[in-house]
Design an enzyme around this catalytic site. Structure first.
Site, mmCIF file in Angstrom:
data_model
loop_
_atom_site.group_PDB
_atom_site.id
_atom_site.type_symbol
_atom_site.label_atom_id
_atom_site.label_comp_id
_atom_site.label_asym_id
_atom_site.label_seq_id
_atom_site.Cartn_x
_atom_site.Cartn_y
_atom_site.Cartn_z
ATOM 1 N N LYS A 1 -8.305 14.094 4.744
ATOM 2 C CA LYS A 1 -7.439 12.914 4.726
ATOM 3 C C LYS A 1 -6.352 13.132 5.761
ATOM 4 O O LYS A 1 -6.238 14.232 6.319
ATOM 5 C CB LYS A 1 -6.816 12.720 3.343
ATOM 6 C CG LYS A 1 -6.234 14.009 2.741
ATOM 7 C CD LYS A 1 -5.594 13.784 1.394
ATOM 8 C CE LYS A 1 -6.578 13.732 0.255
ATOM 9 N NZ LYS A 1 -6.470 12.615 -0.615
ATOM 10 N N ARG A 2 -5.549 12.093 6.031
ATOM 11 C CA ARG A 2 -4.417 12.285 6.938
ATOM 12 C C ARG A 2 -3.557 13.453 6.444
ATOM 13 O O ARG A 2 -3.455 13.697 5.245
ATOM 14 C CB ARG A 2 -3.566 11.013 7.016
ATOM 15 C CG ARG A 2 -4.184 9.895 7.820
ATOM 16 C CD ARG A 2 -4.395 10.282 9.277
ATOM 17 N NE ARG A 2 -3.159 10.377 9.996
ATOM 18 C CZ ARG A 2 -2.658 9.433 10.796
ATOM 19 N NH1 ARG A 2 -3.331 8.312 10.995
ATOM 20 N NH2 ARG A 2 -1.515 9.594 11.421
ATOM 21 N N HIS B 1 0.806 -1.232 0.000
ATOM 22 C CA HIS B 1 0.000 0.000 0.000
ATOM 23 C C HIS B 1 0.831 1.271 0.000
ATOM 24 O O HIS B 1 0.266 2.358 0.147
ATOM 25 C CB HIS B 1 -0.921 0.049 1.221
ATOM 26 C CG HIS B 1 -1.973 -1.005 1.246
ATOM 27 N ND1 HIS B 1 -3.245 -0.817 0.748
ATOM 28 C CD2 HIS B 1 -1.945 -2.270 1.705
ATOM 29 C CE1 HIS B 1 -3.959 -1.912 0.910
ATOM 30 N NE2 HIS B 1 -3.188 -2.821 1.489
ATOM 31 N N LYS C 1 0.760 14.505 0.554
ATOM 32 C CA LYS C 1 -0.625 14.791 0.145
ATOM 33 C C LYS C 1 -0.811 16.290 -0.149
ATOM 34 O O LYS C 1 -1.815 16.711 -0.692
ATOM 35 C CB LYS C 1 -1.603 14.331 1.220
ATOM 36 C CG LYS C 1 -1.639 12.798 1.397
ATOM 37 C CD LYS C 1 -2.586 12.400 2.518
ATOM 38 C CE LYS C 1 -2.515 10.936 2.892
ATOM 39 N NZ LYS C 1 -3.231 10.050 1.955
ATOM 40 N N LYS D 1 -14.910 8.276 -3.258
ATOM 41 C CA LYS D 1 -16.122 8.610 -2.490
ATOM 42 C C LYS D 1 -16.662 9.974 -2.917
ATOM 43 O O LYS D 1 -17.882 10.160 -3.049
ATOM 44 C CB LYS D 1 -15.811 8.595 -0.983
ATOM 45 C CG LYS D 1 -15.388 7.221 -0.481
ATOM 46 C CD LYS D 1 -14.763 7.296 0.918
ATOM 47 C CE LYS D 1 -14.004 6.006 1.217
ATOM 48 N NZ LYS D 1 -13.125 6.108 2.397
ATOM 49 N N THR E 1 -8.709 6.558 -1.838
ATOM 50 C CA THR E 1 -10.069 6.008 -1.929
ATOM 51 C C THR E 1 -11.075 7.110 -1.634
ATOM 52 O O THR E 1 -12.220 7.038 -2.076
ATOM 53 C CB THR E 1 -10.268 4.836 -0.936
ATOM 54 O OG1 THR E 1 -9.728 5.217 0.325
ATOM 55 C CG2 THR E 1 -9.573 3.588 -1.434
HETATM 56 C C1 26V Z 1 2.324 2.565 7.854
HETATM 57 C C2 26V Z 1 2.749 2.195 9.078
HETATM 58 C C3 26V Z 1 4.189 2.124 9.302
HETATM 59 C C4 26V Z 1 4.497 1.266 10.484
HETATM 60 C C5 26V Z 1 3.673 1.630 11.676
HETATM 61 C C6 26V Z 1 2.213 1.547 11.430
HETATM 62 C C7 26V Z 1 1.802 1.932 10.076
HETATM 63 C C8 26V Z 1 0.470 2.038 9.791
HETATM 64 C C9 26V Z 1 0.054 2.418 8.550
HETATM 65 C C10 26V Z 1 0.970 2.660 7.581
HETATM 66 C C11 26V Z 1 0.517 3.157 6.266
HETATM 67 C C12 26V Z 1 0.331 2.118 5.296
HETATM 68 C C13 26V Z 1 0.131 2.697 3.960
HETATM 69 C C14 26V Z 1 -1.249 3.212 3.670
HETATM 70 O O1 26V Z 1 -2.089 3.500 4.478
HETATM 71 N N1 26V Z 1 -1.469 3.319 2.421
HETATM 72 C C15 26V Z 1 -2.694 3.825 1.865
HETATM 73 O O2 26V Z 1 -3.462 2.714 1.469
HETATM 74 C C16 26V Z 1 -4.670 3.083 0.850
HETATM 75 C C17 26V Z 1 -5.429 1.798 0.571
HETATM 76 O O3 26V Z 1 -4.739 1.033 -0.351
HETATM 77 C C18 26V Z 1 -4.402 3.877 -0.397
HETATM 78 O O4 26V Z 1 -5.621 4.281 -0.957
HETATM 79 C C19 26V Z 1 -3.568 5.113 -0.072
HETATM 80 O O5 26V Z 1 -3.213 5.781 -1.251
HETATM 81 C C20 26V Z 1 -2.321 4.693 0.684
HETATM 82 O O6 26V Z 1 -1.620 5.831 1.133
#
Ligand code: 26V
Length: 826
Positions: free
Chosen positions: A563-564, A372, A569, A675, A671
């Site tokens: 969004k975050r 992701h 972003k 929406k 996503t």
């Molecule tokens: C990263 C980490 C790093 C380690 C600690 C905990 C943690 C938790 C979350 C994340 C982020 C993961 C990446 C993420 O959220 N990606 C998003 O995924 C969406 C669904 O596929 C996508 O629409 C977004 O563009 C993307 O940023």
């Protein structure tokens, strides 16, 4: 939409009630349960009491549907392949409205409320429910949308997650700054959950590995019990449900009573605390993999408990372990559950005495992985030292996987030592670390990205070596969103309009929205659309007034970025435009400005300084702009605090313009973009993530596309990008940077935003300055179109018409066909 199972088993029809319409017997049961819950009250029940009563009244039906679903799957177990979706995050939001709508109980609930004089309204009751915010953002919400589609597509499946006591922190704003408060969603318990008292598994940590007669076995020093708590997600137009099984950590033994009696109270219950800290909190930083030991423990806890549960079910249904890979998908939602293949190997080798080759074949047959993010700082690696301490047997297994894997690499690409070092599961640069993405790829038969562009970049950049070795392993499956929550429940007025003009087929298969294309130019439908949008804008304005005491005008264009908060972003680019517009209005107040309200919402990771400073800047700019009499209603800026699923449900239907402005190549999919478009907002966006596929589906002329594309971004970076040149040749941009950097919005502290603005002039890694002029130009086109309401409405309708492919029903159908089908049966 056809109902699907993964391995096309002899399909036993599932004998449960069809949903989504009122069933008189169910309505009666509901009414009886409601009365029982509230019978002891003579006064008008509080909204909270009504909420509990409504949930308790829904529970028996959910329990019946759950039991019927499990019985049906067990009956056809010989043929079925179940999907197990492992995720550290499920951002569920509220559940009551969905449950009531699925079961066709809306009218019954309204009637029940009306039967109590003075009771709360349906809206008030629904709003009482706390959000289950067990996720950070896109990745967690995607998992929640998937569960909805699993149920609706009748896919035999389980979601597996953790039952955090505290989900995503609550965001308060004090003097323009974000303050994080604990999320207490379980304060009044969780009336939705079904505790499965019989489903408890021990999960070990630490200790040593023992060897006898060539057999290795792990003797953990510490054991924590995983207790299953089920959250049932009902499907639409089906009686089936999907299950989110959340693990709750509990101590494996009672308190040490003797110790307690000696007065050593804390020591007697120390292991309670060890278990409970695992349940504490969702890690709220999605930007950096911080490498905290507690997080690694949480990740292993999820993997081990889930696999033990899957194996127990598999043995119950099939009696032999050898067929585990045929009947079970273990899907990794990013690398967070990437310990699963190592734990599965341990169980197969050490507990079920399988040989290595067979165990590895079973593991790779079961495991698949979705990436992701391409951001290097978010890619997980764990210090080998932590593994030695916590998971010594898993480290041995990972070393052996790596040895065999690198032998294969060496055989395929002889003599390339650089390649071996890059592909090794162990990063030997500096402190030795385990690369979780590499482990996930090696152990998976399929690896996918989440939009066409992201999947392409994934194999060209971070996973290029792996893709060269196994090109067939990599594929794209573009994300989606569930149209039930994000369109039907969030925007019933728009849905009624759609029903009137194109019939109701789109509700079962979102591709049906295409029919709207032929009608989009119609005058009447355009006016109806604008009236619906207007009503939704009034509803949002009222909510913003009530909850935040801020007045916004539905007469203005609602320009929304929610969004975050992340540098990539580019909320800051949005702010640069706001300031440019502000300065232009002040310079020329008499011009024909299209009134705008720029709405922001989003949380920043607590240690992410630049993101937090951006929130503060938005507040400072809002304060100045909103108070300037020269501006009046031409421009307003608002930041809505504590963004989450429920707030999004009110904002999205009211948006005119959706800001999807990440630097090309950085947003994996997005996503929220989907929406917004489904709800009839136009997108101003870069050629990034799923924006691209959306533009192609709706016609690129119906989106405001701007900015550098990925190839140009890469080229400029390689040639040496100098952001100062952009500031020098663009007077408006210079003035914006001077104003922010010089303290116009931070009186008394002129340097406050220096650390945001200075880097833009030096490195500007997300290329805001390079994209600024084109962004402003696109915003001018937005204004021009908005001046012509009929033309705007037509474009909005064309957006909706193009959104058929962006349902998670389509996404899941593709996973089923290309990822979750048994690789050995292909
Ligand atoms: C990263 C980490 C790093 C380690 C600690 C905990 C943690 C938790 C979350 C994340 C982020 C993961 C990446 C993420 O959220 N990606 C998003 O995924 C969406 C669904 O596929 C996508 O629409 C977004 O563009 C993307 O940023």
């Amino acid at each position: 939409m056809s109902k699907t199972t993964v391995a096309a088993p002899a399909h036993e029809p599932v004998a449960v009630r069809a949903g989504d319409q009122a069933d008189p017997a169910l309505t009666q049961e509901f009414t009886t349960a409601w009365k029982r819950e509230l019978s002891q009250r003579s006064d008008a029940p509080s909204p909270d009491a009504c909420l509990r009563a409504a949930i308790v009244a829904c529970r028996p039906e959910l329990a019946d549907r759950w039991a019927a679903t499990q019985a049906a799957d067990a009956k056809r177990a010989r043929g079925v392949r179940r999907v197990h979706y492992l995720s550290m995050e499920f951002l569920m939001g509220r559940a009551l409205r969905n449950a009531v709508s699925v079961m066709g109980l809306d009218d019954a609930l309204k009637a029940a409320l009306e039967s109590h004089a003075g009771a709360a309204s349906l809206g008030e009751v629904l709003e009482q429910e706390p959000d289950a915010a067990l996720g950070n953002g896109g990745l967690g919400r995607l998992a929640a949308c998937f569960l909805d589609s699993f149920a609706t597509l009748e896919l035999p499946s389980f979601g597996y997650g953790l039952r955090y006591a505290h989900g995503m922190f609550a965001q308060a704003i004090q003097e323009g700054r974000q303050v994080e408060l604990p999320d207490e969603w379980l304060r009044h318990g969780n009336p939705w959950e079904f505790v499965r008292a019989e489903l408890r598994y021990p999960v070990g940590f630490g200790g040593v590995v023992e060897s006898s007669g060539g057999h290795r076995s792990w003797k953990p020093a510490e054991e924590i019990v995983a207790q299953a708590c089920d959250f049932v997600v009902p499907g639409h137009a089906t009686g089936r449900v999907s299950t989110l099984r959340q693990w709750h950590a509990q101590p494996s033994r009672p308190i040490d009573f003797a110790m307690f009696c000696r007065g050593e109270h804390m020591a007697a219950g120390q292991h309670y605390e060890a278990a409970d800290t695992l349940n504490w909190v969702l890690y709220p930083d999605d930007s950096t993999a911080a490498g905290r030991q507690l997080r690694l423990k949480q990740e292993f806890f999820l993997c081990s408990a889930s696999l033990q549960d899957m194996i127990a079910r598999h043995l119950r249904e099939h009696a032999e372990i050898d067929t585990f890979g045929r009947h079970n998908v273990v899907h990794l939602n990013d690398t967070h559950p990437a310990l699963a293949p190592a734990e599965l190997m341990r169980l197969l080798l050490d507990v079920y005495s399988m040989g290595w080759e067979e165990a590895w074949a079973v593991t790779t047959q079961a495991v698949s992985y979705t990436n992701h993010t391409l951001m290097p700082e978010a890619l997980e690696t764990w210090p080998v030292r932590m593994f030695e301490e916590l998971l010594p047997r898993h480290l041995e297994i990972i070393y052996e996987i790596n040895r065999r894997f690198l032998d294969e690499v060496g055989a395929r690409f002889p003599g390339d030592t650089g390649l071996i070092a890059r592909m090794s599961l162990i990063d030997e640069n500096g402190e030795r670390r385990v690369r979780m993405a590499s482990l996930a790829i090696v152990a998976s038969h399929k690896v996918n990205g989440v939009s066409a562009l992201h999947s392409k970049l994934m194999v060209q950049t971070i996973f290029a070596d792996f893709a060269a070795m196994w090109p067939q392993r990599f594929l794209n499956i573009t994300n989606g969103v569930t149209p039930r929550r994000w369109l039907m429940q969030a925007n019933p007025e728009l849905c009624e309009l759609l029903d009137r003009h194109i019939g109701t087929d789109w509700r079962a298969d979102l591709h049906g929205l295409k029919a709207l294309g032929a009608k989009a130019a119609g005058k009447k439908i355009g006016q109806e659309f604008l009236a619906t949008k207007r009503a939704n804008k009034e509803r949002l304005a009222e909510r913003v007034r009530r909850d935040f005491g801020v007045t916004i005008s539905p007469d203005s264009l609602f320009d929304v970025q929610i969004k975050r908060i992340h540098e990539y972003k580019r909320q800051l680019l949005n702010v640069l435009h706001v300031v440019a517009r502000y300065q232009a209005i002040v310079a020329n107040p008499g011009a024909d400005w299209v009134p705008r309200t720029v709405i922001f919402a989003g949380k920043a990771a607590s240690a992410y300084h630049a993101a937090k400073l951006t929130i503060q800047l938005i507040h400072d700019v809002a304060r100045v702009v909103n108070a300037d009499p020269r501006v009046g209603n031409k421009l307003k800026v608002v930041f809505l605090p504590n963004y989450g699923v429920s707030l999004a449900e009110v904002i999205l239907p009211a948006a005119d313009l959706s800001e999807q402005i990440s630097t090309a190549g950085t947003e994996a999919s997005g996503t929220g973009n989907m929406k917004f478009a489904m709800n009839g907002a136009l997108t101003i966006g870069t050629w990034d993530g799923a924006n691209i596929e959306m533009a192609e589906a709706m016609g690129v002329e119906n989106m405001f596309v701007f900015g550098l594309r990925t190839d140009a971004v890469a080229k400029m970076k390689s040639w040496g990008y100098d952001p100062r040149l952009y500031a020098e040749e663009n007077f408006a941009l210079q003035q914006v940077l001077d104003a922010i950097g010089g303290g116009v919005f931070s009186w008394g502290e002129p340097d406050r935003y220096r650390s945001l603005v200075q880097p833009l002039l030096h490195r500007d890694p997300y290329m805001l300055l390079a994209d600024f002029a084109d962004y402003v130009h696109a915003q001018e086109q937005v204004d021009a179109l908005y001046r012509d309401p009929a033309a705007w409405a037509e474009r909005a309708l064309r957006n909706i018409a193009g959104m058929g492919a962006f349902s998670t029903d389509r996404t899941i159908a593709e996973y089923i066909e290309h990822v979750w089908a048994d690789p050995k049966a292909r």
